[in-house]
Scaffold this motif. Structure first.
Motif, PDB file in Angstrom:
ATOM      1  N   LEU A   1       0.813  -1.216   0.000  1.00 20.74           N
ATOM      2  CA  LEU A   1       0.000   0.000   0.000  1.00 20.74           C
ATOM      3  C   LEU A   1       0.848   1.269   0.000  1.00 20.74           C
ATOM      4  CD1 LEU A   1      -2.675  -1.045   2.659  1.00 20.74           C
ATOM      5  CD2 LEU A   1      -3.092  -0.644   0.215  1.00 20.74           C
ATOM      6  N   GLY A   2       2.157   1.106   0.060  1.00 21.81           N
ATOM      7  CA  GLY A   2       3.039   2.264   0.123  1.00 21.81           C
ATOM      8  C   GLY A   2       3.082   2.867   1.519  1.00 21.81           C
ATOM      9  N   GLY A   3       2.731   2.062   2.502  1.00 18.45           N
ATOM     10  CA  GLY A   3       2.740   2.500   3.900  1.00 18.45           C
ATOM     11  C   GLY A   3       1.359   2.391   4.505  1.00 18.45           C
ATOM     12  N   ALA A   4       1.320   2.179   5.793  1.00 22.29           N
ATOM     13  CA  ALA A   4       0.061   2.097   6.531  1.00 22.29           C
ATOM     14  C   ALA A   4       0.369   2.305   8.004  1.00 22.29           C
ATOM     15  CB  ALA A   4      -0.611   0.742   6.313  1.00 22.29           C
ATOM     16  N   ASN A   5      -0.632   2.734   8.734  1.00 25.19           N
ATOM     17  CA  ASN A   5      -0.515   2.817  10.182  1.00 25.19           C
ATOM     18  C   ASN A   5      -0.868   1.442  10.740  1.00 25.19           C
ATOM     19  OD1 ASN A   5       0.040   5.629  10.285  1.00 25.19           O
ATOM     20  ND2 ASN A   5      -2.134   6.034   9.945  1.00 25.19           N
ATOM     21  N   LEU A   6       0.079   0.807  11.393  1.00 25.98           N
ATOM     22  CA  LEU A   6      -0.171  -0.516  11.952  1.00 25.98           C
ATOM     23  C   LEU A   6      -0.400  -0.411  13.461  1.00 25.98           C
ATOM     24  CD1 LEU A   6       2.460  -2.759  10.108  1.00 25.98           C
ATOM     25  CD2 LEU A   6       0.102  -2.265   9.484  1.00 25.98           C
ATOM     26  N   HIS A   7      -1.408  -1.129  13.915  1.00 23.14           N
ATOM     27  CA  HIS A   7      -1.717  -1.201  15.337  1.00 23.14           C
ATOM     28  C   HIS A   7      -1.725  -2.675  15.719  1.00 23.14           C
ATOM     29  CE1 HIS A   7      -3.592   2.923  15.954  1.00 23.14           C
ATOM     30  NE2 HIS A   7      -3.344   2.887  14.650  1.00 23.14           N
ATOM     31  N   ILE A   8      -0.992  -3.020  16.772  1.00 23.23           N
ATOM     32  CA  ILE A   8      -1.078  -4.376  17.300  1.00 23.23           C
ATOM     33  C   ILE A   8      -1.765  -4.289  18.658  1.00 23.23           C
ATOM     34  CG2 ILE A   8       0.839  -5.405  16.020  1.00 23.23           C
ATOM     35  CD1 ILE A   8       2.617  -5.001  18.483  1.00 23.23           C
ATOM     36  N   ILE A   9      -2.653  -5.240  18.887  1.00 25.80           N
ATOM     37  CA  ILE A   9      -3.390  -5.269  20.144  1.00 25.80           C
ATOM     38  C   ILE A   9      -3.428  -6.702  20.658  1.00 25.80           C
ATOM     39  CG2 ILE A   9      -5.620  -5.538  18.982  1.00 25.80           C
ATOM     40  CD1 ILE A   9      -6.898  -3.960  21.291  1.00 25.80           C
ATOM     41  N   THR A  10      -3.297  -6.832  21.949  1.00 25.03           N
ATOM     42  CA  THR A  10      -3.535  -8.108  22.600  1.00 25.03           C
ATOM     43  C   THR A  10      -4.563  -7.847  23.689  1.00 25.03           C
ATOM     44  OG1 THR A  10      -2.537 -10.074  23.601  1.00 25.03           O
ATOM     45  CG2 THR A  10      -1.639  -7.947  24.279  1.00 25.03           C
ATOM     46  N   VAL A  11      -5.499  -8.754  23.821  1.00 13.94           N
ATOM     47  CA  VAL A  11      -6.592  -8.567  24.771  1.00 13.94           C
ATOM     48  C   VAL A  11      -6.613  -9.738  25.737  1.00 13.94           C
ATOM     49  CG1 VAL A  11      -9.066  -8.200  25.051  1.00 13.94           C
ATOM     50  CG2 VAL A  11      -7.919  -7.365  22.980  1.00 13.94           C
ATOM     51  N   HIS A  12      -6.645  -9.420  26.999  1.00  7.47           N
ATOM     52  CA  HIS A  12      -6.720 -10.445  28.042  1.00  7.47           C
ATOM     53  C   HIS A  12      -8.132 -10.417  28.615  1.00  7.47           C
ATOM     54  CE1 HIS A  12      -5.741 -12.912  31.463  1.00  7.47           C
ATOM     55  NE2 HIS A  12      -4.532 -13.081  30.982  1.00  7.47           N
ATOM     56  N   PRO A  13      -8.810 -11.562  28.629  1.00  4.81           N
ATOM     57  CA  PRO A  13     -10.144 -11.560  29.239  1.00  4.81           C
ATOM     58  C   PRO A  13     -10.034 -11.291  30.736  1.00  4.81           C
ATOM     59  CG  PRO A  13      -9.492 -13.789  28.603  1.00  4.81           C
ATOM     60  CD  PRO A  13      -8.415 -12.868  28.131  1.00  4.81           C
ATOM     61  N   PRO A  14     -11.005 -10.589  31.296  1.00  3.08           N
ATOM     62  CA  PRO A  14     -10.928 -10.285  32.721  1.00  3.08           C
ATOM     63  C   PRO A  14     -11.057 -11.545  33.579  1.00  3.08           C
ATOM     64  CG  PRO A  14     -13.010  -9.518  31.793  1.00  3.08           C
ATOM     65  CD  PRO A  14     -12.190 -10.038  30.655  1.00  3.08           C
ATOM     66  N   ILE A  15     -10.385 -11.514  34.705  1.00  2.54           N
ATOM     67  CA  ILE A  15     -10.496 -12.607  35.671  1.00  2.54           C
ATOM     68  C   ILE A  15     -11.798 -12.395  36.423  1.00  2.54           C
ATOM     69  CG2 ILE A  15      -9.494 -13.629  37.738  1.00  2.54           C
ATOM     70  CD1 ILE A  15      -6.747 -12.684  36.690  1.00  2.54           C
ATOM     71  N   VAL A  16     -12.669 -13.386  36.388  1.00  7.18           N
ATOM     72  CA  VAL A  16     -13.977 -13.228  37.023  1.00  7.18           C
ATOM     73  C   VAL A  16     -14.120 -14.050  38.299  1.00  7.18           C
ATOM     74  CG1 VAL A  16     -15.179 -12.571  34.916  1.00  7.18           C
ATOM     75  CG2 VAL A  16     -14.960 -14.989  35.500  1.00  7.18           C
ATOM     76  N   SER A  17     -13.143 -14.846  38.618  1.00 12.93           N
ATOM     77  CA  SER A  17     -13.218 -15.679  39.808  1.00 12.93           C
ATOM     78  C   SER A  17     -13.129 -14.817  41.062  1.00 12.93           C
ATOM     79  CB  SER A  17     -12.075 -16.700  39.811  1.00 12.93           C
ATOM     80  OG  SER A  17     -11.997 -17.333  41.072  1.00 12.93           O
ATOM     81  N   GLY A  18     -14.124 -14.968  41.917  1.00  9.93           N
ATOM     82  CA  GLY A  18     -14.111 -14.240  43.177  1.00  9.93           C
ATOM     83  C   GLY A  18     -12.936 -14.619  44.054  1.00  9.93           C
ATOM     84  N   ASN A  19     -12.461 -15.862  43.934  1.00  9.51           N
ATOM     85  CA  ASN A  19     -11.323 -16.295  44.742  1.00  9.51           C
ATOM     86  C   ASN A  19     -10.069 -15.513  44.395  1.00  9.51           C
ATOM     87  OD1 ASN A  19     -12.749 -18.195  46.215  1.00  9.51           O
ATOM     88  ND2 ASN A  19     -12.406 -19.787  44.682  1.00  9.51           N
ATOM     89  N   VAL A  20      -9.856 -15.267  43.137  1.00  9.41           N
ATOM     90  CA  VAL A  20      -8.655 -14.528  42.725  1.00  9.41           C
ATOM     91  C   VAL A  20      -8.728 -13.098  43.229  1.00  9.41           C
ATOM     92  CG1 VAL A  20      -7.360 -13.637  40.754  1.00  9.41           C
ATOM     93  CG2 VAL A  20      -8.218 -15.978  40.714  1.00  9.41           C
TER      94      VAL A  20
END
Length: 141
Positions: A28-47
């Motif tokens: 494309l002759g250049g582009a704005n690249l974004h990398i993302i990683t997503v962690h699901p939230p911890i829902v355990s009440g014990n944690v």
């Protein structure tokens, strides 16, 4: 200039998606690249009962940085500029929201990540992202 989002999780599949995004940006002759990683939230009440919010957030950030490392290495080696994001939330929804908020024109992602279910044609996150966005999504096997 086009904006390409590459969701990554440290898997081989997401590494191939990064390589495809680098190639697409060059074509494309250049582009704005974004990398993302997503962690699901911890829902355990014990944690959450035994660890502070600060400790849990530190865990999210550490895991996120580790997931971004392979993608960053590929992008750095190619000399391509990028923005990075570690996010916490429902994975597919967070990816779709990020794409919209950052006006991404394209998502390039692997078909399967590091999830516990393997052998599916498309991973559950991939399938959900496809249903949530109205921009092109390129899937890389």
């Amino acid at each position: 200039m086009r904006t390409i989002l590459i969701p990554v999780d440290g898997s081989e599949s997401s590494g191939r998606a990064v390589k495809a995004a680098i190639k697409a940006a060059n074509e494309l002759g250049g582009a704005n690249l974004h990398i993302i990683t997503v962690h699901p939230p911890i829902v355990s009440g014990n944690v959450t009962r035994f660890f502070s919010a600060e400790a849990i957030n530190e865990y999210y950030q550490d895991e996120g940085r580790n997931a971004l490392l392979p993608a960053k290495a590929l992008l750095d080696e190619a000399g391509v500029a990028y923005q990075e994001k570690v996010a916490i939330g429902p994975v597919a929804i967070t990816i779709a929201d990020y794409a919209k908020k950052n006006q991404c024109d394209l998502i390039i992602m692997g078909t399967r990540g590091l999830g516990s279910v393997t052998g599916l044609v498309l991973g559950s996150v991939t399938t959900k992202v496809l249903s949530l966005v109205d921009i092109p999504v390129t899937l890389v096997k």
